[in-house]
Enzyme design. Structure first.
Site, short mmCIF file in Angstrom:
data_model
loop_
_atom_site.label_atom_id
_atom_site.label_comp_id
_atom_site.label_asym_id
_atom_site.label_seq_id
_atom_site.Cartn_x
_atom_site.Cartn_y
_atom_site.Cartn_z
CG ASN A 9 5.43 -0.14 -16.84
OD1 ASN A 9 6.33 0.05 -17.65
ND2 ASN A 9 4.15 -0.15 -17.19
CE LYS A 11 3.05 3.34 -16.71
NZ LYS A 11 1.75 3.94 -16.47
CG HIS A 98 0.47 -1.07 -19.20
ND1 HIS A 98 -0.15 0.13 -19.46
CD2 HIS A 98 0.89 -1.01 -17.92
CE1 HIS A 98 -0.08 0.89 -18.38
NE2 HIS A 98 0.54 0.23 -17.43
CD GLU A 100 0.38 3.70 -19.77
OE1 GLU A 100 1.54 3.33 -19.98
OE2 GLU A 100 0.02 4.20 -18.68
CD GLU A 170 -0.87 -1.62 -14.13
OE1 GLU A 170 0.01 -1.25 -13.36
OE2 GLU A 170 -0.85 -1.40 -15.35
N GLY A 176 -1.50 6.79 -13.00
CA GLY A 176 -0.91 8.10 -13.20
C GLY A 176 -1.82 9.25 -12.83
CB SER A 216 -1.97 6.35 -8.01
OG SER A 216 -2.23 7.03 -9.22
P1 13P Z 1 1.38 4.72 -11.89
O1 13P Z 1 2.02 3.99 -10.72
O2 13P Z 1 2.23 5.84 -12.40
O3 13P Z 1 -0.03 5.09 -11.61
O4 13P Z 1 1.34 3.66 -13.10
C1 13P Z 1 0.83 2.40 -12.87
C2 13P Z 1 1.13 1.58 -14.05
O5 13P Z 1 0.61 1.81 -15.12
C3 13P Z 1 2.13 0.50 -13.91
O6 13P Z 1 2.12 -0.35 -15.00
#
Ligand code: 13P
Length: 253
Positions: A9, A11, A98, A100, A170, A176, A216
Site C-alpha cells: 500500500n 499510500k 483502510h 486512514e 491492521e 507506521g 510495521s
Molecule cells: P506500515 O507497514 O507502514 O505500518 O503501514 C501498514 C499499512 O497501513 C498498510 O495498509
C-alpha cells in the site's frame, strides 16, 4: 486452499515516474527471485494505476490495486473514481476501509458496505481492512471491535460474494509506528476473524478466506508473522516503498 498474498500500500507516495521505477524494480525482482506461490499486489495511488498495469502487462506475476473507490457508479461526484474506471486500467484489486480513510475521511461501515457491493459487482477483488485503535486494545475489547466492523460491512454479502473478499487486519497502533503486533497477538485476532466469518458464512468460506496482517511488517518480522496458521500474507505500507524490502517480505514465506 486460501491464497497467500503480499500487497503493498503505497499510500500517498511517489510521483508517476517514481512509481513506475519502483513498480519496474519489483516486477523484475519478482520474476527473478520469487520463491513461493505468493500473489504480489501493488496498491498505488489512482494516477499510477493505468501506467503500472501497462508496465506489468500480461506477466501475471504482479497485480495492481487501487487504495479506494467511489460507492457511486458514475455522475456528478467531483474528485471521485468509480470501480468501472479502475477496472478499465487493468487493475484487479481495491483496498477498502483502510483506517486512514475511516479516520481522515470519516468513512462509515454503511458506506464501506456500498463500496464492497460496487467492487464485487464489477468483478474486482476487495481487500477489506479492519483493525482497532490503541485504546480498544488497551481495554482488551479488540475482538468484539473488529468483529463488529466485519458484521457491519460484510454480513449482508452472499456466500458466493464473500468467497471473493480478502481481509486485512491492521491494528491502528501498529501502522507506521514501528510497533508490530506480536505474532501471537496477530494470530489470535486472525483466528477470531475466521471464527466470526464462519458463524455467518460457514466453515468452508471462512477457511478459504485470505486474511492479511498489516502494521510495521518488515523483512525481519514477516517470516514469523507468516508462519502463523491463520496469517495468509501482509498488507505492507512503508516497506513496500523500497523494492528490496518488499521483496524480502514476499520471500519471507
Ligand atoms: P506500515 O507497514 O507502514 O505500518 O503501514 C501498514 C499499512 O497501513 C498498510 O495498509
Amino acid at each position: 486452499m486460501r491464497k497467500k498474498i503480499v500487497a503493498g500500500n503505497w499510500k500517498m507516495n511517489n510521483t508517476l515516474d517514481e512509481g513506475l521505477k519502483l513498480a519496474s524494480e519489483v516486477v523484475n525482482m519478482v520474476k527473478d527471485e520469487r520463491q513461493g506461490d505468493v500473489i504480489v499486489v501493488l496498491g498505488t495511488p489512482f494516477i499510477h494505476l493505468a501506467s503500472v498495469s501497462k508496465l506489468i502487462g500480461d506477466t501475471k506475476d504482479v497485480h495492481v490495486s487501487s487504495q479506494d473507490c467511489s460507492e457511486h457508479e458514475s455522475g456528478a461526484y467531483t474528485g471521485e473514481v468509480s470501480v468501472s474506471m479502475i477496472k478499465s486500467t487493468g487493475t484487479r484489486y481495491v483496498i477498502l476501509g483502510h483506517s486512514e480513510r475511516r479516520e481522515y475521511h470519516e468513512e462509515t461501515s454503511v458506506q464501506l458496505a456500498a463500496k464492497l457491493d460496487r467492487v464485487l459487482s464489477t468483478g474486482l477483488t476487495p481487500i477489506f481492512c479492519c483493525g482497532e485503535p490503541l485504546e480498544v486494545r488497551e481495554a482488551g475489547t479488540q475482538d468484539s471491535y473488529v468483529c463488529s466492523q466485519l458484521t457491519e460491512s460484510l454480513f449482508h454479502l452472499t456466500k458466493e460474494q464473500m468467497s471473493k473478499v480478502v481481509i486485512a487486519y491492521e491494528p491502528i497502533w501498529a501502522i507506521g509506528t514501528g510497533k508490530t503486533a506480536t505474532s501471537e497477538q496477530a494470530q489470535e485476532m486472525h483466528k477470531a476473524i475466521r471464527k466470526h466469518l464462519a458463524i455467518k458464512f460457514g466453515d468452508a468460506i471462512a477457511e478459504d478466506t485470505s486474511i492479511l496482517y498489516g502494521g510495521s511488517c518488515k523483512p525481519s518480522n514477516a517470516g514469523e508473522l507468516f508462519s502463523q496458521p491463520d496469517i495468509d500474507g501482509g498488507l505492507i505500507g512503508g516497506a513496500s516503498l523500497v523494492a528490496r524490502d518488499f521483496m524480502g517480505i514476499i520471500n519471507a514465506y
